[in-house]
Design a protein around this motif. Sequence first.
Motif, PDB file in Angstrom:
ATOM      1  N   HIS A 277       0.852  -1.188   0.000  1.00 40.05           N
ATOM      2  CA  HIS A 277       0.000   0.000   0.000  1.00 40.05           C
ATOM      3  C   HIS A 277       0.889   1.239   0.000  1.00 40.05           C
ATOM      4  N   PHE A 278       0.394   2.335  -0.582  1.00 41.70           N
ATOM      5  CA  PHE A 278       1.119   3.609  -0.534  1.00 41.70           C
ATOM      6  C   PHE A 278       0.137   4.746  -0.776  1.00 41.70           C
ATOM      7  N   GLU A 279       0.485   5.918  -0.248  1.00 35.51           N
ATOM      8  CA  GLU A 279      -0.339   7.107  -0.477  1.00 35.51           C
ATOM      9  C   GLU A 279       0.442   8.354  -0.082  1.00 35.51           C
ATOM     10  N   PHE A 280       0.052   9.485  -0.679  1.00 37.24           N
ATOM     11  CA  PHE A 280       0.648  10.765  -0.335  1.00 37.24           C
ATOM     12  C   PHE A 280      -0.015  11.326   0.920  1.00 37.24           C
ATOM     13  N   ASP A 281       0.788  11.957   1.784  1.00 40.92           N
ATOM     14  CA  ASP A 281       0.212  12.616   2.952  1.00 40.92           C
ATOM     15  C   ASP A 281      -0.066  14.084   2.609  1.00 40.92           C
ATOM     16  N   PRO A 282      -0.648  14.870   3.525  1.00 35.31           N
ATOM     17  CA  PRO A 282      -0.975  16.270   3.217  1.00 35.31           C
ATOM     18  C   PRO A 282       0.223  17.142   2.873  1.00 35.31           C
ATOM     19  N   THR A 283       1.447  16.706   3.218  1.00 30.90           N
ATOM     20  CA  THR A 283       2.645  17.489   2.904  1.00 30.90           C
ATOM     21  C   THR A 283       3.381  16.955   1.671  1.00 30.90           C
ATOM     22  N   ASN A 284       2.704  16.094   0.898  1.00 35.63           N
ATOM     23  CA  ASN A 284       3.242  15.527  -0.356  1.00 35.63           C
ATOM     24  C   ASN A 284       4.383  14.538  -0.143  1.00 35.63           C
ATOM     25  N   ILE A 285       4.475  13.969   1.060  1.00 33.65           N
ATOM     26  CA  ILE A 285       5.406  12.869   1.308  1.00 33.65           C
ATOM     27  C   ILE A 285       4.697  11.569   0.951  1.00 33.65           C
ATOM     28  N   LEU A 286       5.378  10.705   0.209  1.00 29.66           N
ATOM     29  CA  LEU A 286       4.815   9.422  -0.184  1.00 29.66           C
ATOM     30  C   LEU A 286       5.199   8.362   0.848  1.00 29.66           C
ATOM     31  N   TRP A 287       4.196   7.796   1.505  1.00 29.72           N
ATOM     32  CA  TRP A 287       4.392   6.722   2.485  1.00 29.72           C
ATOM     33  C   TRP A 287       4.142   5.389   1.790  1.00 29.72           C
ATOM     34  N   VAL A 288       5.068   4.455   1.949  1.00 26.85           N
ATOM     35  CA  VAL A 288       5.005   3.168   1.254  1.00 26.85           C
ATOM     36  C   VAL A 288       5.093   2.038   2.278  1.00 26.85           C
ATOM     37  N   LEU A 289       4.150   1.112   2.176  1.00 28.02           N
ATOM     38  CA  LEU A 289       4.142  -0.084   3.029  1.00 28.02           C
ATOM     39  C   LEU A 289       4.525  -1.290   2.181  1.00 28.02           C
ATOM     40  N   THR A 290       5.554  -2.004   2.616  1.00 30.89           N
ATOM     41  CA  THR A 290       6.001  -3.200   1.899  1.00 30.89           C
ATOM     42  C   THR A 290       5.934  -4.407   2.828  1.00 30.89           C
ATOM     43  N   ALA A 291       6.163  -5.578   2.251  1.00 32.10           N
ATOM     44  CA  ALA A 291       6.118  -6.823   3.012  1.00 32.10           C
ATOM     45  C   ALA A 291       7.419  -7.112   3.740  1.00 32.10           C
ATOM     46  N   SER A 292       8.270  -6.102   3.894  1.00 29.71           N
ATOM     47  CA  SER A 292       9.517  -6.261   4.623  1.00 29.71           C
ATOM     48  C   SER A 292       9.243  -6.201   6.125  1.00 29.71           C
ATOM     49  N   LYS A 293       9.609  -7.237   6.861  1.00 33.16           N
ATOM     50  CA  LYS A 293       9.401  -7.253   8.307  1.00 33.16           C
ATOM     51  C   LYS A 293      10.394  -6.344   9.024  1.00 33.16           C
ATOM     52  N   GLU A 294      11.572  -6.125   8.421  1.00 33.00           N
ATOM     53  CA  GLU A 294      12.580  -5.275   9.041  1.00 33.00           C
ATOM     54  C   GLU A 294      12.239  -3.797   8.904  1.00 33.00           C
ATOM     55  N   GLU A 295      11.743  -3.391   7.740  1.00 33.46           N
ATOM     56  CA  GLU A 295      11.423  -1.981   7.480  1.00 33.46           C
ATOM     57  C   GLU A 295      10.144  -1.896   6.640  1.00 33.46           C
ATOM     58  N   PRO A 296       8.988  -2.135   7.266  1.00 30.61           N
ATOM     59  CA  PRO A 296       7.751  -2.142   6.482  1.00 30.61           C
ATOM     60  C   PRO A 296       7.348  -0.777   5.935  1.00 30.61           C
ATOM     61  N   LEU A 297       7.622   0.295   6.684  1.00 28.10           N
ATOM     62  CA  LEU A 297       7.229   1.640   6.258  1.00 28.10           C
ATOM     63  C   LEU A 297       8.433   2.434   5.768  1.00 28.10           C
ATOM     64  N   THR A 298       8.254   3.060   4.595  1.00 25.75           N
ATOM     65  CA  THR A 298       9.294   3.908   4.020  1.00 25.75           C
ATOM     66  C   THR A 298       8.651   5.213   3.563  1.00 25.75           C
ATOM     67  N   CYS A 299       9.352   6.327   3.772  1.00 28.51           N
ATOM     68  CA  CYS A 299       8.848   7.633   3.344  1.00 28.51           C
ATOM     69  C   CYS A 299       9.741   8.190   2.235  1.00 28.51           C
ATOM     70  N   LEU A 300       9.113   8.668   1.170  1.00 31.77           N
ATOM     71  CA  LEU A 300       9.829   9.191   0.014  1.00 31.77           C
ATOM     72  C   LEU A 300       9.325  10.596  -0.306  1.00 31.77           C
ATOM     73  N   LYS A 301      10.182  11.416  -0.878  1.00 26.76           N
ATOM     74  CA  LYS A 301       9.782  12.749  -1.326  1.00 26.76           C
ATOM     75  C   LYS A 301      10.234  12.965  -2.764  1.00 26.76           C
ATOM     76  N   TRP A 302       9.581  13.896  -3.425  1.00 23.30           N
ATOM     77  CA  TRP A 302       9.888  14.215  -4.813  1.00 23.30           C
ATOM     78  C   TRP A 302      10.904  15.346  -4.836  1.00 23.30           C
ATOM     79  N   ALA A 303      12.101  15.072  -5.382  1.00 25.63           N
ATOM     80  CA  ALA A 303      13.168  16.071  -5.438  1.00 25.63           C
ATOM     81  C   ALA A 303      14.005  15.849  -6.684  1.00 25.63           C
ATOM     82  N   ASN A 304      14.200  16.912  -7.453  1.00 25.47           N
ATOM     83  CA  ASN A 304      15.031  16.858  -8.663  1.00 25.47           C
ATOM     84  C   ASN A 304      14.566  15.765  -9.614  1.00 25.47           C
ATOM     85  N   THR A 305      13.254  15.739  -9.854  1.00 29.28           N
ATOM     86  CA  THR A 305      12.592  14.830 -10.813  1.00 29.28           C
ATOM     87  C   THR A 305      12.785  13.357 -10.479  1.00 29.28           C
TER      88      THR A 305
END
Length: 366
Positions: A277-305
């Motif tokens: 699952h993934f979705e943008f938050d109100p500040t345009n940060i993309l939150w990503v949920l993966t099946a990784s037990k070590e790091e299930p949640l990752t946050c990404l931002k849009w920078a320099n294309t």
Amino acid sequence: MACFRIFSSEADNAINIVAACGKKLVVLSCTSSSVPASVSNKILFHVDDHEINCINVSHKGSLLAACNEGKNMIIWRLGGNKVEKVRQLLIHKRAINLQFTQSEEEVLIADKAGDVWKYGISDLEDSEGVPLLGHVSVLLDMVLVPSESFIITADRDEKIRVSHFPNSYNIHTLCLGHKELVSRVCLGSPHGNHLYSGSGDGSIYMWNYVSGVILDQYRFSEGPKDNCTVTGLSYSVNLNLLVASTDKSYRLFVFLIGQDAKMSLCCTFEMAAEICHFEFDPTNILWVLTASKEEPLTCLKWANTKLVRQSECYIDNLVSHVQDTNIYSDIDQHIISYEDFKKREFDNMSTYLQKKEERIAQKLTK
């Protein structure tokens, strides 16, 4: 299922997350203005004894609803550091999606029987709900237009229906073009009446949902035998970006939406595990949920294309607190698969011809 919702509340200056996996829900809040950023673990609880099917949060961030495999819908009120149950009722069929109206007085539920029902939140006598519309196939996704003039539903039979709301027996148009089930629909720019849809035929379509016209399309699969299924779509209004995922890749695909209403694939981002699952938050940060037990949640931002990892104090704290709850400890057991919804071709002619040849051979030997 395993998913989450990121939202801001009108009552406080905070980024909130509702995380769900299996039978568990956790609600956390993070205030970015405080130094250091503070995280309050509001509540971690089980939703009866059945797995959660879908969750959603109201537009003002004051209500949370969840539906489970036991055909229960539970609504809570969020405020301060507590979660208060508003009501619980038995729905008609297992839900696949739920949406709040802008007024937060009603909730819409799309179920696996192909129907959409409307329930009052504060009206305790409204336990049966009001039927709004019905498909002859399984519903897979639903969105309510912000103006609440239309409700858009997608089903297993390749159809996207645009119906008037609340008089949803009045069909405005159909968006037809996919060759397989429509797995995801996502609203785009509110000014252009844009809708994005993902399908089991390995394609993303961009529509004008008012006219039902295809504006653009992108295909991941070249042939019908290697079709992938689009499993996720999320659109950022401020960035004019559409992010997509498929079931045969660990990649996020990022499309830039131009002024000419065309999609152009500008970059991809490789995740460490299967994307849930993934979705943008109100500040345009993309939150990503993966099946990784070590790091299930990752946050990404849009920078320099391109997408890059986001690292800020309040985000790191919030991600760390979610992982400390161990809510995603068995996430690999709660990944949604669309393969069971795809239509299958049965070749019984070859068996018939083989048996026919055997009967002819038996007659010739007599």
